[in-house]
Design an enzyme around this catalytic site. Sequence first.
Site, PDB file in Angstrom:
ATOM      1  N   THR A 203       9.143  53.966 -16.080  1.00 50.59           N
ATOM      2  CA  THR A 203       8.360  55.076 -16.608  1.00 50.59           C
ATOM      3  C   THR A 203       8.032  56.277 -15.576  1.00 50.59           C
ATOM      4  OG1 THR A 203       7.278  53.544 -17.958  1.00 50.59           O
ATOM      5  CG2 THR A 203       6.281  55.652 -17.905  1.00 50.59           C
ATOM      6  N   ARG A 231      10.328  47.887 -30.689  1.00 41.77           N
ATOM      7  CA  ARG A 231       9.064  48.217 -30.004  1.00 41.77           C
ATOM      8  C   ARG A 231       8.984  49.547 -29.299  1.00 41.77           C
ATOM      9  NH1 ARG A 231       7.005  49.507 -24.757  1.00 41.77           N
ATOM     10  NH2 ARG A 231       4.994  48.464 -24.483  1.00 41.77           N
ATOM     11  N   GLY A 233       5.975  51.887 -27.169  1.00 41.77           N
ATOM     12  CA  GLY A 233       4.699  51.705 -26.323  1.00 41.77           C
ATOM     13  C   GLY A 233       4.065  52.921 -26.464  1.00 41.77           C
ATOM     14  N   ASP A 234       3.036  53.108 -25.175  1.00 42.99           N
ATOM     15  CA  ASP A 234       2.294  54.161 -25.474  1.00 42.99           C
ATOM     16  C   ASP A 234       3.066  55.393 -24.779  1.00 42.99           C
ATOM     17  OD1 ASP A 234       2.528  52.844 -22.740  1.00 42.99           O
ATOM     18  OD2 ASP A 234       1.260  54.246 -21.972  1.00 42.99           O
ATOM     19  N   THR A 254       0.705  54.492 -17.388  1.00 45.41           N
ATOM     20  CA  THR A 254       1.622  53.664 -17.111  1.00 45.41           C
ATOM     21  C   THR A 254       1.331  52.194 -17.211  1.00 45.41           C
ATOM     22  OG1 THR A 254       3.548  53.299 -15.608  1.00 45.41           O
ATOM     23  CG2 THR A 254       1.696  53.756 -14.471  1.00 45.41           C
ATOM     24  N   GLY A 255       2.227  51.223 -17.301  1.00 38.51           N
ATOM     25  CA  GLY A 255       1.774  49.921 -17.439  1.00 38.51           C
ATOM     26  C   GLY A 255       2.025  49.367 -18.948  1.00 38.51           C
ATOM     27  N   GLY A 257       1.921  49.161 -22.265  1.00 38.85           N
ATOM     28  CA  GLY A 257       1.568  50.265 -23.386  1.00 38.85           C
ATOM     29  C   GLY A 257       0.727  49.795 -24.516  1.00 38.85           C
TER      30      GLY A 257
HETATM   31  C1  SD4 Z   1       5.387  51.140 -22.354  1.00 31.17           C
HETATM   32  N1  SD4 Z   1       3.878  52.412 -20.628  1.00 31.17           N
HETATM   33  O1  SD4 Z   1       6.392  51.257 -22.798  1.00 31.17           O
HETATM   34  C2  SD4 Z   1       5.375  51.748 -20.694  1.00 31.17           C
HETATM   35  C3  SD4 Z   1       5.987  50.957 -19.745  1.00 31.17           C
HETATM   36  C4  SD4 Z   1       5.665  51.400 -18.347  1.00 31.17           C
HETATM   37  O2  SD4 Z   1       5.948  50.913 -15.894  1.00 31.17           O
HETATM   38  O3  SD4 Z   1       4.670  52.365 -18.118  1.00 31.17           O
HETATM   39  N2  SD4 Z   1       5.972  50.677 -17.399  1.00 31.17           N
HETATM   40  O4  SD4 Z   1       4.450  50.187 -22.413  1.00 31.17           O
END
Ligand code: SD4
Length: 343
Positions: A203, A231, A233-234, A254-255, A257
Site C-alpha cells: 500500500t 474483499r 480494505g480501507d 495503512t495496515g 484495513g
Molecule cells: C488494506 N490497508 O487493504 C490495506 C493494506 C495495507 O500495508 O495497508 N497494507 O487493508
Amino acid sequence: MINRRKFIHASVFTSFAALFSKKLIGRPGIETIAAKPVVISTWDAGIDANKAAWEVLSKKGKAIDAVEKGVMVTEASQNCCVGLRANPDRDGFVTLDACIMDDKFNCGSVAFLERIKHPVSVARRVMEKTPHVMLVGAGAQQFAVSEGFPLEEQKLSKDAQEAYDKWLKKSEYKPPAINIENKQGHGPFAPTKLENGEWNHDTIGMVAMDSFGNLSGSCTTSGAGFKMRGRVGDSPIIGAGLFVDNEAGACTATGQGEDVIRVAGSHAVVELMRQGFSPEAACKKVIERIVKIKKEKAKEIQVAFLALNKKGHAGSFAIHPGFEYAIRTNEVEKLVKSKSWFT
Ligand code: SD4
C-alpha cells in the site's frame, strides 16, 4: 536599516532555527516542521513516490496532481507490491483498490479492480467525470476501459507466483504478521521479500500541501495478500484509508484495513486535528481507540496513520514499531520512523 546587533541576533536565530528544525526531522516520533509545499507518504517506497510528487509541487503545481503522479510511481514499479505485481487473492487474481481526494471534498474511488495498471488515475476520472464517488469490480473496469485505460495481461509476477504457490500449500488465512520492524513477518500485511532481496509493502498513502496551502491525498493498494475474492480494505474508502478537509488537515492509513474502517480512521484523525490536536497526537488517539476495541488482539495487528495539518506539520502513529514514512520539503527528503503504541 537593520543594525548590526539586530542582524547578528536575527542570523543567529535563523541558523539556530534551521539547525533545530533539521535536528527534529528524522527523530522518531518528533513531528517534522515543514514549510509549504510538503508531501508525505507511507513506507520507504514513499521516497520515490515523493520525488514524482515534488516535480509537481516544486513548480507550483497543485496538490491533487502531485498526489496522483506520486503514487503512480509505486503502482508502476516492477519491484513493488502495490500494483499489478502484487500478491493475488486466494483465487489467484490481483485486485486493486485506490482513492483520491482534493481540497474541495471532491473525491473518487475504485475497488476490486482488475487488470488496470493505475487505479489511482481511474479513481481520479471517477471523481472528475462521473456523478459518483466509487465504482467497483467489473463496472470500474468497464469505466476504465471506456476512458482509454488499457487492459493489462492477468499474469502474476514471479515473486507473486512463488508467494502464491507457497501459500496454496496450506491455504491458511493467518492474521497479519506484526513483526514488520525485523522484516520477518508473514501474513497478508507483512512485507514481501522480492527476488532482488528488497522488502515491499502492498500500500501507499500520500498527502500533500501545495504552495497555495491546499491539501490533497491519494491511497492505492493491492490489499491483503491471499484475501477472500471480493474483499475490499480501507484504502479506497473515503474517511477510512484517506480523508482530506482543507480547513483541518489530511490523513491516510495503512495496515489492517478492517480495523481502520470500523473507526472511520482517517476521518477521525482529521476531526481531532480540527479540535487542535497535533498530527501525531491525533493519530495516536485513533490508534488508542483501535487498541481498546481489539483488546488482546491488538498485539496481532498493525495499523498506522499518517497526517498533515494546515500548518504543514506532519505526524504519525502506529500500533507496532516498524512503520516509517517519507517526507519531502524544500529542506528535507528522508524517512521518519514512527512512534508506536507497543514498543
Ligand atoms: C488494506 N490497508 O487493504 C490495506 C493494506 C495495507 O500495508 O495497508 N497494507 O487493508
